[in-house]
Scaffold this active site. Structure first.
Site, PDB file in Angstrom:
ATOM      1  N   ASP A  12       0.828  -1.216   0.000  1.00 48.06           N
ATOM      2  CA  ASP A  12       0.000   0.000   0.000  1.00 48.06           C
ATOM      3  C   ASP A  12       0.862   1.266   0.000  1.00 48.06           C
ATOM      4  O   ASP A  12       1.963   1.277   0.563  1.00 48.06           O
ATOM      5  CB  ASP A  12      -0.924  -0.016   1.231  1.00 48.06           C
ATOM      6  CG  ASP A  12      -2.048   1.000   1.093  1.00 48.06           C
ATOM      7  OD1 ASP A  12      -2.389   1.371  -0.045  1.00 48.06           O
ATOM      8  OD2 ASP A  12      -2.578   1.423   2.129  1.00 48.06           O
ATOM      9  N   ARG A  16      -0.075   7.605  -3.043  1.00 46.41           N
ATOM     10  CA  ARG A  16       0.451   8.741  -2.290  1.00 46.41           C
ATOM     11  C   ARG A  16       1.889   9.042  -2.691  1.00 46.41           C
ATOM     12  O   ARG A  16       2.279  10.191  -2.834  1.00 46.41           O
ATOM     13  CB  ARG A  16       0.356   8.459  -0.777  1.00 46.41           C
ATOM     14  CG  ARG A  16      -1.024   8.757  -0.195  1.00 46.41           C
ATOM     15  CD  ARG A  16      -1.194   8.132   1.164  1.00 46.41           C
ATOM     16  NE  ARG A  16      -1.335   6.678   1.074  1.00 46.41           N
ATOM     17  CZ  ARG A  16      -1.152   5.831   2.076  1.00 46.41           C
ATOM     18  NH1 ARG A  16      -0.787   6.286   3.246  1.00 46.41           N
ATOM     19  NH2 ARG A  16      -1.336   4.541   1.893  1.00 46.41           N
ATOM     20  N   ARG A  25      -0.632   9.631  -9.402  1.00 41.80           N
ATOM     21  CA  ARG A  25      -0.798   8.371  -8.676  1.00 41.80           C
ATOM     22  C   ARG A  25      -0.226   7.210  -9.491  1.00 41.80           C
ATOM     23  O   ARG A  25       0.423   6.313  -8.950  1.00 41.80           O
ATOM     24  CB  ARG A  25      -2.281   8.102  -8.383  1.00 41.80           C
ATOM     25  CG  ARG A  25      -2.892   9.017  -7.316  1.00 41.80           C
ATOM     26  CD  ARG A  25      -4.357   8.622  -7.052  1.00 41.80           C
ATOM     27  NE  ARG A  25      -4.482   7.212  -6.746  1.00 41.80           N
ATOM     28  CZ  ARG A  25      -4.308   6.682  -5.533  1.00 41.80           C
ATOM     29  NH1 ARG A  25      -4.045   7.451  -4.504  1.00 41.80           N
ATOM     30  NH2 ARG A  25      -4.427   5.380  -5.350  1.00 41.80           N
ATOM     31  N   HIS A  29       2.346   3.679  -8.950  1.00 41.82           N
ATOM     32  CA  HIS A  29       2.142   2.247  -9.244  1.00 41.82           C
ATOM     33  C   HIS A  29       3.338   1.694 -10.020  1.00 41.82           C
ATOM     34  O   HIS A  29       3.816   0.593  -9.753  1.00 41.82           O
ATOM     35  CB  HIS A  29       0.849   2.038 -10.040  1.00 41.82           C
ATOM     36  CG  HIS A  29      -0.383   2.379  -9.254  1.00 41.82           C
ATOM     37  ND1 HIS A  29      -0.622   1.858  -8.003  1.00 41.82           N
ATOM     38  CD2 HIS A  29      -1.439   3.180  -9.526  1.00 41.82           C
ATOM     39  CE1 HIS A  29      -1.770   2.334  -7.548  1.00 41.82           C
ATOM     40  NE2 HIS A  29      -2.289   3.136  -8.442  1.00 41.82           N
ATOM     41  N   SER A  57      -7.705  -5.477  -5.027  1.00 38.96           N
ATOM     42  CA  SER A  57      -8.780  -6.058  -4.210  1.00 38.96           C
ATOM     43  C   SER A  57     -10.114  -5.963  -4.956  1.00 38.96           C
ATOM     44  O   SER A  57     -10.253  -5.181  -5.906  1.00 38.96           O
ATOM     45  CB  SER A  57      -8.889  -5.311  -2.883  1.00 38.96           C
ATOM     46  OG  SER A  57      -9.441  -4.021  -3.093  1.00 38.96           O
ATOM     47  N   GLU A  59     -12.520  -4.534  -3.888  1.00 39.08           N
ATOM     48  CA  GLU A  59     -13.001  -3.175  -3.622  1.00 39.08           C
ATOM     49  C   GLU A  59     -12.295  -2.132  -4.505  1.00 39.08           C
ATOM     50  O   GLU A  59     -12.788  -1.018  -4.653  1.00 39.08           O
ATOM     51  CB  GLU A  59     -12.793  -2.808  -2.147  1.00 39.08           C
ATOM     52  CG  GLU A  59     -13.714  -3.544  -1.185  1.00 39.08           C
ATOM     53  CD  GLU A  59     -13.396  -5.028  -1.051  1.00 39.08           C
ATOM     54  OE1 GLU A  59     -12.211  -5.412  -1.181  1.00 39.08           O
ATOM     55  OE2 GLU A  59     -14.351  -5.822  -0.835  1.00 39.08           O
ATOM     56  N   TRP A  61     -12.195  -1.945  -7.534  1.00 40.08           N
ATOM     57  CA  TRP A  61     -13.025  -1.574  -8.700  1.00 40.08           C
ATOM     58  C   TRP A  61     -13.711  -0.233  -8.461  1.00 40.08           C
ATOM     59  O   TRP A  61     -14.210   0.384  -9.403  1.00 40.08           O
ATOM     60  CB  TRP A  61     -14.071  -2.645  -9.003  1.00 40.08           C
ATOM     61  CG  TRP A  61     -13.470  -3.952  -9.450  1.00 40.08           C
ATOM     62  CD1 TRP A  61     -13.462  -5.126  -8.753  1.00 40.08           C
ATOM     63  CD2 TRP A  61     -12.789  -4.232 -10.687  1.00 40.08           C
ATOM     64  NE1 TRP A  61     -12.812  -6.112  -9.461  1.00 40.08           N
ATOM     65  CE2 TRP A  61     -12.388  -5.590 -10.655  1.00 40.08           C
ATOM     66  CE3 TRP A  61     -12.456  -3.461 -11.815  1.00 40.08           C
ATOM     67  CZ2 TRP A  61     -11.694  -6.192 -11.711  1.00 40.08           C
ATOM     68  CZ3 TRP A  61     -11.758  -4.069 -12.858  1.00 40.08           C
ATOM     69  CH2 TRP A  61     -11.387  -5.415 -12.797  1.00 40.08           C
ATOM     70  N   LEU A 122      10.331 -20.651  -5.255  1.00 36.43           N
ATOM     71  CA  LEU A 122       9.452 -19.695  -4.569  1.00 36.43           C
ATOM     72  C   LEU A 122       8.102 -19.692  -5.281  1.00 36.43           C
ATOM     73  O   LEU A 122       8.053 -19.624  -6.503  1.00 36.43           O
ATOM     74  CB  LEU A 122      10.056 -18.280  -4.633  1.00 36.43           C
ATOM     75  CG  LEU A 122       9.156 -17.130  -4.151  1.00 36.43           C
ATOM     76  CD1 LEU A 122       8.942 -17.202  -2.645  1.00 36.43           C
ATOM     77  CD2 LEU A 122       9.756 -15.766  -4.522  1.00 36.43           C
ATOM     78  N   ARG A 178      -5.002  -1.561   8.665  1.00 32.95           N
ATOM     79  CA  ARG A 178      -6.212  -2.367   8.476  1.00 32.95           C
ATOM     80  C   ARG A 178      -5.909  -3.501   7.513  1.00 32.95           C
ATOM     81  O   ARG A 178      -4.881  -3.498   6.841  1.00 32.95           O
ATOM     82  CB  ARG A 178      -7.372  -1.503   7.976  1.00 32.95           C
ATOM     83  CG  ARG A 178      -7.092  -0.716   6.717  1.00 32.95           C
ATOM     84  CD  ARG A 178      -8.328   0.078   6.264  1.00 32.95           C
ATOM     85  NE  ARG A 178      -7.993   0.978   5.191  1.00 32.95           N
ATOM     86  CZ  ARG A 178      -7.941   2.312   5.289  1.00 32.95           C
ATOM     87  NH1 ARG A 178      -8.218   2.900   6.434  1.00 32.95           N
ATOM     88  NH2 ARG A 178      -7.625   3.047   4.243  1.00 32.95           N
ATOM     89  N   GLU A 191       1.909 -12.886  12.527  1.00 36.40           N
ATOM     90  CA  GLU A 191       2.513 -11.715  13.160  1.00 36.40           C
ATOM     91  C   GLU A 191       2.363 -10.564  12.167  1.00 36.40           C
ATOM     92  O   GLU A 191       2.714 -10.692  10.992  1.00 36.40           O
ATOM     93  CB  GLU A 191       4.002 -11.963  13.445  1.00 36.40           C
ATOM     94  CG  GLU A 191       4.274 -13.220  14.268  1.00 36.40           C
ATOM     95  CD  GLU A 191       3.650 -13.185  15.661  1.00 36.40           C
ATOM     96  OE1 GLU A 191       3.459 -12.071  16.199  1.00 36.40           O
ATOM     97  OE2 GLU A 191       3.360 -14.269  16.202  1.00 36.40           O
TER      98      GLU A 191
HETATM   99  C1  IPE Z   1      -5.455  -2.711  -0.242  1.00 39.74           C
HETATM  100  O1  IPE Z   1      -5.088  -1.393  -0.373  1.00 39.74           O
HETATM  101  C2  IPE Z   1      -5.394  -3.393  -1.567  1.00 39.74           C
HETATM  102  C3  IPE Z   1      -4.084  -3.501  -2.163  1.00 39.74           C
HETATM  103  C4  IPE Z   1      -2.942  -3.138  -1.663  1.00 39.74           C
HETATM  104  C5  IPE Z   1      -4.083  -4.121  -3.443  1.00 39.74           C
HETATM  105  P1  IPE Z   1      -6.173  -0.232  -0.513  1.00 39.74           P
HETATM  106  O2  IPE Z   1      -5.415   1.030  -0.546  1.00 39.74           O
HETATM  107  O3  IPE Z   1      -7.066  -0.503  -1.666  1.00 39.74           O
HETATM  108  O4  IPE Z   1      -6.994  -0.382   0.824  1.00 39.74           O
HETATM  109  P2  IPE Z   1      -8.030   0.614   1.472  1.00 39.74           P
HETATM  110  O5  IPE Z   1      -9.143   0.807   0.470  1.00 39.74           O
HETATM  111  O6  IPE Z   1      -7.328   1.897   1.743  1.00 39.74           O
HETATM  112  O7  IPE Z   1      -8.469  -0.062   2.723  1.00 39.74           O
HETATM  113  C1  IPE Z   2      -1.769   0.106  -3.329  1.00 35.62           C
HETATM  114  O1  IPE Z   2      -1.464   1.447  -3.360  1.00 35.62           O
HETATM  115  C2  IPE Z   2      -1.843  -0.480  -4.698  1.00 35.62           C
HETATM  116  C3  IPE Z   2      -3.211  -0.816  -5.121  1.00 35.62           C
HETATM  117  C4  IPE Z   2      -4.271  -0.773  -4.391  1.00 35.62           C
HETATM  118  C5  IPE Z   2      -3.346  -1.245  -6.480  1.00 35.62           C
HETATM  119  P1  IPE Z   2      -2.611   2.526  -3.360  1.00 35.62           P
HETATM  120  O2  IPE Z   2      -2.975   2.840  -4.771  1.00 35.62           O
HETATM  121  O3  IPE Z   2      -3.735   2.121  -2.494  1.00 35.62           O
HETATM  122  O4  IPE Z   2      -1.856   3.769  -2.737  1.00 35.62           O
HETATM  123  P2  IPE Z   2      -2.460   4.822  -1.733  1.00 35.62           P
HETATM  124  O5  IPE Z   2      -2.890   4.086  -0.507  1.00 35.62           O
HETATM  125  O6  IPE Z   2      -3.614   5.485  -2.428  1.00 35.62           O
HETATM  126  O7  IPE Z   2      -1.332   5.749  -1.475  1.00 35.62           O
HETATM  127 MG    MG Z   3      -4.106   2.449  -0.487  1.00 34.70          MG
END
Ligand code: IPE
Ligand code: IPE
Ligand code: MG
Length: 224
Positions: A12, A16, A25, A29, A57, A59, A61, A122, A178, A191
């Site tokens: 994650d 940002r 953004r 990635h 995830s 979510e 989408w 792996l 989370r 852990e």
């Molecule tokens: C969780 O990150 C999913 C991935 C890292 C692929 P998100 O950034 O989507 O999670 P939320 O929505 O902030 O909880």
């Molecule tokens: C996680 O990074 C990667 C995916 C969910 C694909 P984010 O895109 O959620 O990055 P932040 O949390 O918005 O910084």
């Molecule tokens: Mg995120």
């Protein structure tokens, strides 16, 4: 010292990072892919057998179409460029989640899984369109359909992580605490390490520090 077989990571903080350093953004990635490669290499060095990476995830989408399209293009690029290299490194790629993407991407994912299916150094479980609640519900439905006894063993049998030991470690980068619908069943005794760094800034040193710390933890499993 605790044995270590399986590390799961919520990667994650890409968005940002991209906004902060490149005003985009999507650039975050792209930068995140370098960290993926570093962590794969280090996992092999550390003799870890399973690495589960949360990439998209169910979510996710909810995000703008432009970002979703970018993410899947990036995945296509990564796989088409790197699958030979992964194969040479004896890495097995396994997708967890529901493969309902474009025909082209589904084909590429199936091809990549088949090509690497016999590799043993792996196993990378790439969580794509993955949601843990869906996975658990789906397993319950399968137990019912097959008239199986409802118990832990049978529930695990129908999860997408069947035959994979539960992760000993969960890492979430990006300074957020989370689980975001990731491996809710499988993480029951893991852990958990929440890292402040955004995923593109995370590196081998951070990873090794976590592994060292994990190895010394007293794991009770309810005992004393
Ligand atoms: C969780 O990150 C999913 C991935 C890292 C692929 P998100 O950034 O989507 O999670 P939320 O929505 O902030 O909880
Ligand atoms: C996680 O990074 C990667 C995916 C969910 C694909 P984010 O895109 O959620 O990055 P932040 O949390 O918005 O910084
Ligand atoms: Mg995120």
């Amino acid at each position: 010292m605790n044995p270590l077989n399986h590390v799961a990571i919520i990667m994650d903080g890409n968005g940002r990072w991209g906004l902060k350093y490149k005003s985009s953004r999507n650039e975050g990635h792209k930068a995140g892919l370098n960290t993926v490669e570093k962590i794969i290499k280090e996992s092999i060095k550390q003799k870890i057998n399973f690495l589960t990476l949360y990439a998209f995830s169910t979510e996710n989408w909810n995000r703008p179409k432009k970002e979703i399209d970018y993410l899947f293009n990036l995945l296509e690029y990564f796989l088409s460029q790197k699958i030979d290299d992964l194969h040479k490194k004896d890495i097995k790629l396994n997708i967890i989640g529901i493969k309902n993407f474009s025909k082209k991407l589904n084909k590429l994912l199936n091809f990549s899984e088949q090509k690497t299916s016999k590799n043993t150094t792996l196993q990378i479980n790439l969580a794509l369109n993955y949601g843990s609640k869906f996975e658990i519900l789906d397993s319950v439905k399968k137990m019912k359909r097959n008239n199986d006894k409802i118990n832990e063993k049978n529930l695990s049998k129908y999860l997408q992580t069947k035959n994979i030991p539960d992760p000993e470690i969960l890492i979430r980068t990006g300074n957020t605490k989370r689980l975001s619908n990731f491996l809710l069943w499988q993480l029951a005794y893991s852990e958990i390490f929440f890292e402040k760094k955004l995923w593109p800034d995370f590196n081998e040193k951070d990873y090794i520090r976590i592994i060292k710390k994990f190895k010394k933890i007293k794991r009770n499993f309810g005992n004393i």
